[in-house]
Design a protein around this motif. Structure first.
Motif, short mmCIF file in Angstrom:
data_model
loop_
_atom_site.label_atom_id
_atom_site.label_comp_id
_atom_site.label_asym_id
_atom_site.label_seq_id
_atom_site.Cartn_x
_atom_site.Cartn_y
_atom_site.Cartn_z
N GLY A 147 -52.59 -89.31 -135.51
CA GLY A 147 -52.45 -89.55 -134.07
C GLY A 147 -52.34 -91.00 -133.69
O GLY A 147 -51.77 -91.34 -132.65
N HIS B 110 -49.24 -92.76 -132.46
CA HIS B 110 -48.72 -92.48 -131.13
C HIS B 110 -49.45 -93.24 -130.02
O HIS B 110 -49.02 -93.22 -128.87
CB HIS B 110 -48.81 -90.98 -130.84
CG HIS B 110 -48.18 -90.14 -131.92
ND1 HIS B 110 -46.94 -89.57 -131.80
CD2 HIS B 110 -48.63 -89.79 -133.15
CE1 HIS B 110 -46.64 -88.90 -132.90
NE2 HIS B 110 -47.66 -89.01 -133.74
N LEU C 95 -58.19 -89.52 -128.26
CA LEU C 95 -57.96 -89.68 -129.70
C LEU C 95 -59.03 -90.53 -130.36
O LEU C 95 -59.43 -91.57 -129.83
CB LEU C 95 -56.59 -90.34 -129.93
CG LEU C 95 -56.22 -90.58 -131.39
CD1 LEU C 95 -55.89 -89.26 -132.08
CD2 LEU C 95 -55.05 -91.55 -131.50
N LYS D 17 -44.30 -87.81 -125.29
CA LYS D 17 -44.07 -86.91 -126.42
C LYS D 17 -43.59 -87.75 -127.60
O LYS D 17 -42.56 -88.44 -127.50
CB LYS D 17 -43.06 -85.82 -126.06
CG LYS D 17 -43.60 -84.82 -125.04
CD LYS D 17 -42.63 -83.69 -124.80
CE LYS D 17 -43.20 -82.67 -123.82
NZ LYS D 17 -44.39 -81.99 -124.33
N SER E 299 -46.59 -85.17 -131.04
CA SER E 299 -47.71 -85.28 -130.10
C SER E 299 -47.24 -85.03 -128.67
O SER E 299 -46.09 -85.28 -128.32
CB SER E 299 -48.32 -86.70 -130.18
OG SER E 299 -47.37 -87.66 -129.76
N ILE F 243 -49.05 -86.18 -125.16
CA ILE F 243 -50.18 -86.91 -124.58
C ILE F 243 -50.02 -86.91 -123.07
O ILE F 243 -49.05 -87.46 -122.53
CB ILE F 243 -50.22 -88.36 -125.10
CG1 ILE F 243 -50.15 -88.39 -126.63
CG2 ILE F 243 -51.47 -89.07 -124.60
CD1 ILE F 243 -49.89 -89.77 -127.20
N PHE G 247 -54.70 -84.94 -125.76
CA PHE G 247 -53.87 -85.30 -126.90
C PHE G 247 -53.69 -84.05 -127.74
O PHE G 247 -54.59 -83.62 -128.46
CB PHE G 247 -54.56 -86.40 -127.73
CG PHE G 247 -53.63 -87.18 -128.62
CD1 PHE G 247 -52.92 -86.54 -129.63
CD2 PHE G 247 -53.47 -88.54 -128.46
CE1 PHE G 247 -52.07 -87.26 -130.45
CE2 PHE G 247 -52.62 -89.27 -129.28
CZ PHE G 247 -51.91 -88.63 -130.27
N ASP G 248 -52.50 -83.44 -127.64
CA ASP G 248 -52.20 -82.20 -128.35
C ASP G 248 -51.22 -82.45 -129.49
O ASP G 248 -50.31 -83.28 -129.38
CB ASP G 248 -51.62 -81.16 -127.38
CG ASP G 248 -52.64 -80.75 -126.33
OD1 ASP G 248 -53.78 -80.43 -126.69
OD2 ASP G 248 -52.30 -80.77 -125.13
N PHE G 249 -51.41 -81.70 -130.57
CA PHE G 249 -50.63 -81.90 -131.80
C PHE G 249 -49.81 -80.66 -132.13
O PHE G 249 -50.30 -79.53 -132.02
CB PHE G 249 -51.56 -82.16 -132.99
CG PHE G 249 -52.32 -83.46 -132.93
CD1 PHE G 249 -51.88 -84.57 -133.63
CD2 PHE G 249 -53.49 -83.56 -132.20
CE1 PHE G 249 -52.59 -85.76 -133.59
CE2 PHE G 249 -54.21 -84.73 -132.16
CZ PHE G 249 -53.75 -85.85 -132.85
N GLY H 49 -55.75 -79.58 -130.22
CA GLY H 49 -55.84 -80.95 -129.72
C GLY H 49 -57.21 -81.32 -129.19
O GLY H 49 -58.20 -80.59 -129.37
#
Length: 955
Positions: A172, A175, A203, A401, A439, A441, A470-472, A499
């Protein structure tokens, strides 16, 4: 496509064309506008800004408040401004050979947000009159002259005490750019917007970057086009602002201008060469040129800012911004084995020939992540008719993104990682694969407040809310063990990995009043109530699960196994604080300030902190100043509750080997088994002393020395194996991990430094000026050591008895705090203006950095790995020399509304030193270090910017 030489020739041609305007300037005699700028009491205001609207001409008042402008004959509109006072606008008519006297008395502003950070006094001060060091960076004036498009990168090149470099191959952290002040951690600097606390990113930096184990504030979520100025308080301020302000405070002041439509757009790219094939040619003794030319990182940004008048004196300023940043890649050519041996012999060359491939098809992506995003910010204020009250609000929403890659899974690593499922993987990826982390965000914040008079006191009550998610996603990947389910008709290659989220709500109530005691006494006080929250969202099952533990295959999505929420619902805590702040001016020469703050946290207890500072004016143009303070930083919610299993590549016998490492909370069973204590606050003691001077008109000098002692600094430990403990082994296996790490209060540190800023503003004639700024910081950060010279590590008796202190804190951890960031940074900037023409030339020198390897004992050279380049045993330690980066831009105002800028960042395509040891090259892949960075490793960047600005106010 332009190569480097052509790009430089274009810039030089453009510069020559613009410089020709110098020789066609008007020859008519000039006129003079001069005067003084004072406040209502008659006190001279040194450093007040006097500008000619629409002309890019201006100057600043000297120590006696005086200014002089040389102008060609004509009609002009002057704007005179000073922090804490209302702007003054006046029209003048200049006649050749004549002098016009234009002196003004500025009226104090009712807007408390105008006050420079670090003081709650409504008596405004310049950077040379404050009792502690403060940088005021006019971002709105600078942003159109530079190629950097986000706030982190802009400030890295403007403020030597500030450092941020983009990271790579770090999950992460690829990013979000971690940012530091004075070489300390990203979470040891407090960020404010309009004087109100800004929430942190969700994060946690858990990979091997220079800021491993820390949590920072994502300042790139704030569009630079929305910012009027940035104030950097370079001094401990926990007694004034609370947790995190150990290194200092960064206050971002949003624009509030109305009636000006400001539209700007920029486009740029990297155009560079680097030694991509260095390791390949070095190992094979080939004399070919190992360099490769690259054009990438294409970046487009567009922004619009406009302010609406609300009532007679109110405003609503809106900013919209869109950024599209292309990825960069400075990978080296892989020299290791690609395919499994055939009959015990490596057949890579013949296999590649048969497949029509080259080693370039197996390149990693080592550089900036790809990023697309947009933001909308607002700043609002409405003064009531009584003239005593004002309703205000500000905030914004942003979404980004990103896409970055991890380590390439070569066919050899697929065989070792997928074991019995390797053939299934090869059916999908016959030549291995490069997995990617995508990612999403999102960031939202809003603040609302009321400023008013309350029994003749200035009263400010506000509520500020912010949330960061913060999603993955994982793409171009696979879960090796998913084949064990027998349900995979078409293998899954993309995964929702879950996330993190962090949210914060802060309520503030502040009072202040100035009393006529001696030369002036300002009394302030207030309270704060804050709620912090953290949560984990689980990914889909296939992103994290090992469907066949007995197979020995690695489970979960390759590159980034999904999150599993093991902490339950959102974790929250609350904190309340009370503070008092006094500033006494005994005379116009001597001032003393004091602050005291009590704060209580629901999860770890109470803290009481103080601060004293003073400034003494030895001469009207020379001040000395000093401060002493205590401080603290509460463990972040992320550090307390983050839990996940990650694939980390660690060095074993000179090779990078993937390990599934579980990060456990400090109240977990593995922590109890190993004797890892619960987290407690970091505490600090800060000292500073310095002087400021304004010896001649237009010249400002500040020099400050500081020392900061920090106890119980929180780090992310290294990896602990089970050590033969069956109970611990079972705990690790339950989350698919082979080892464990934790957040812990591991060490104490001492930071010392010297900071200096010299600025000179010269008015060279009619519509002709030059501003020169020289700034520098010299840093020495050290982990405190014992009599044997080794770091004092706060490890438990269990770790000492089991000889695992090295896993708790090692040499590489030490280097991250001491030498992995530049120990000094210097910048020299020239801003030249001649009528419609402008030029900016900047030199930034990034000091040396060092990498200290954790896997070898420097006292035992016989255990050093062999350097394949030299054939000698050598430590992996390396010093990377200082580097000078040159930025150059030229601007021209085509019309009153339209201006253009062309320029280059890193004009001479400077890179940091390459690795010298083959082990750090990692089979040729890492030409440059990803563990220590100065200015990144992307090379020369060339850009163009267009700005359209029109005043929509009725004349």
């Amino acid at each position: 496509m332009l190569n480097r030489k052509s790009a430089r020739q274009c810039i030089l041609l453009f510069a020559t064309t613009l410089l020709s305007f110098i020789y066609v300037t008007a020859q008519s005699p000039t006129g003079t506008v001069k005067g003084t700028v004072k406040d209502a009491s008659g006190t001279a205001l040194s450093g007040a800004s006097v500008t000619v609207q629409g002309k890019n001409i201006g100057t600043a008042t000297d120590g006696s408040g005086a200014y002089t402008l040389q102008l060609a004959p004509g009609k002009y509109t002057l704007s005179i401004s000073y922090v804490g006072f209302q702007n003054y606008i006046t029209n003048v008519t200049v006649v050749g050979g004549e002098t016009i006297e234009q002196s003004v008395l500025l009226v104090q502003s009712s807007d408390l947000a105008e006050v420079t950070v670090g003081t709650r006094s409504r008596s405004p001060r310049t950077a040379i009159s404050t009792p502690v060091p403060v940088d005021v960076i006019p971002v709105a004036q600078i942003v159109n002259d530079v190629g950097q498009v986000d706030l982190n990168q802009i400030m890295t090149y403007l403020a030597p005490s500030f450092q941020s470099a983009r990271q790579t191959i770090s999950d992460g952290t690829d990013h979000v750019d971690p940012a530091q002040l004075r070489g300390l951690g990203p979470d040891q600097v407090l960020v404010l917007i309009n004087g109100k606390r800004r929430h942190q990113s969700a994060l946690v930096n858990v990979n091997g970057t220079v800021n491993r184990g820390t949590v920072g504030t994502d300042m790139s979520a704030i569009p630079a086009s929305s910012i009027e100025r940035v104030e950097i308080l370079r001094d401990g301020a926990a007694a004034q602002y609370g947790s995190d302000a150990i290194a200092g405070v960064i206050n971002i002041v949003l624009k509030k201008k109305t009636g000006l439509l400001d539209v700007n757009a920029s486009y740029g790219m990297y155009n560079t060469s680097y030694d991509k094939n260095y390791a390949l040619y070095k190992l094979n003794n080939i004399s070919n040129d190992p360099s490769e030319h690259v054009t990438d990182g294409k970046t487009f940004q567009a922004a619009l800012n406009y302010g609406f008048a609300v009532g007679a004196k109110g405003y609503l300023n809106l900013t919209g911004e869109y950024t599209q940043r292309g990825a960069t890649n400075r990978t080296g050519t892989y020299t290791g084995a690609l395919y499994p041996n055939v009959g015990g012999v490596n057949r890579d060359d013949s296999i590649l020939n048969a497949k029509g491939l080259t080693r370039n098809e197996f390149d990693m992506r080592i550089g900036n992540s790809e990023m697309k995003g947009g933001a909308l910010f607002y700043n609002f204020a409405y003064p009531f008719a009584d003239g005593k009250s004002e309703l205000y609000a500000f905030g914004g929403y942003s979404i980004k993104k990103g896409n970055a890659a991890g380590f390439y899974r070569y066919p050899t690593s697929v065989v070792s990682g997928a074991t019995k499922y390797a053939s299934d993987v090869f059916a999908l990826y016959p030549n291995g694969f490069l997995p990617e982390i995508a990612s999403a965000i999102t960031d939202f914040s809003t603040a609302i407040g009321l400023r008013t008079k309350f029994w003749k006191w200035d009263f400010d009550i506000s509520n500020t809310y912010g949330i960061n998610r913060f999603d993955f996603d994982v793409e171009n990947s696979i879960n090796y063990t998913q084949f064990a389910t027998g349900e995979t008709t078409r293998p899954q290659t993309s995964f929702d990995a879950g996330g993190l989220k962090f949210f914060q709500n802060t309520i503030n109530a502040d009072l202040s009043k100035k009393f006529d005691v001696l030369a002036g006494l300002n009394v302030a006080g207030g309270s704060e109530f804050r709620i912090d929250g953290f949560g984990i969202t689980s990914g889909e099952e296939a992103s994290y699960k090992n469907f066949d533990i007995q197979s020995g295959a690695t489970g979960g999505a390759q590159v980034f196994a999904g999150f599993v929420n093991t902490i339950g619902g959102n974790k929250t805590r609350n904190a309340f604080a009370f503070y008092t702040d006094l500033e006494q001016e005994f005379t116009k020469s001597f001032m003393l300030t004091g602050a005291l703050r009590y704060e209580h946290y629901s999860d770890f207890g109470s803290t009481l902190n103080y601060k004293f500072s003073t400034r003494y004016k030895l001469h009207r143009n020379f001040n000395i100043r000093a401060s002493v303070s205590s401080g603290f930083r509460a463990p972040s919610m992320q550090q307390q509750y983050y839990a996940k299993t990650n694939t980390l590549f660690v060095t074993e016998n000179g090779n990078l080997v993937p390990k599934e490492s579980g990060t456990f909370t400090n109240d977990s069973k593995p922590a109890q088994i190993l004797g890892i204590p619960k987290l407690k606050q970091e505490t600090s003691q800060s000292y500073s002393v310095g002087f400021t001077a304004n010896p001649v008109k237009g010249l400002d000098i500040t020099v400050d020395a500081y020392m900061i002692d920090i106890n119980n600094r929180i780090v992310l430990t290294n990896n602990f194996g089970d050590g033969g403990n069956a109970e611990l082994r079972a705990q690790l296996q339950a989350v698919g991990a082979s080892n464990a790490n934790f957040f812990a209060n591991a060490v104490d540190t001492r930071s010392k430094g010297l900071e200096a800023v010299v600025a000179y503003n010269a008015n060279l004639g009619a519509e002709h000026s030059l501003r020169t700024t020289l700034a520098a910081i010299f840093i020495n950060n050290e982990v405190k050591k014992g009599a044997d010279g080794k770091p004092i590590v706060h490890a438990s008796d269990i770790l000492v008895e089991t000889n695992q202190v090295g896993a708790y804190f090692n040499r590489e951890d030490q280097s991250r705090m001491e030498v992995a960031n530049p120990k000094n940074k210097l910048s020299l900037t020239f801003n030249y203006k001649l009528k419609k023409f402008g030029a900016m030339l900047r030199f930034v020198n990034f000091g040396k950095v060092q990498y200290l390897d954790a896997t070898v004992n420097p006292a035992n050279p016989s255990a050093f790995p062999v350097n394949a380049f030299t054939g000698q045993k050598e430590t992996l330690d390396q010093t990377f020399g200082s580097k000078l980066v040159t930025d150059l831009s030229f601007s021209y105002q085509l019309t009153k509304e339209l201006g253009i800028t062309l320029g280059a960042n890193n004009l001479f395509d400077v890179y940091q030193d390459m690795h010298t040891h083959s082990g750090n090259f990692s089979n040729g892949r890492f030409v440059f270090s990803r563990r220590v960075q100065q200015m990144g490793f992307n090379g020369g960047y060339y850009f163009a910017r267009v700005r359209f600005a029109i005043n929509t106010k009725t004349k």
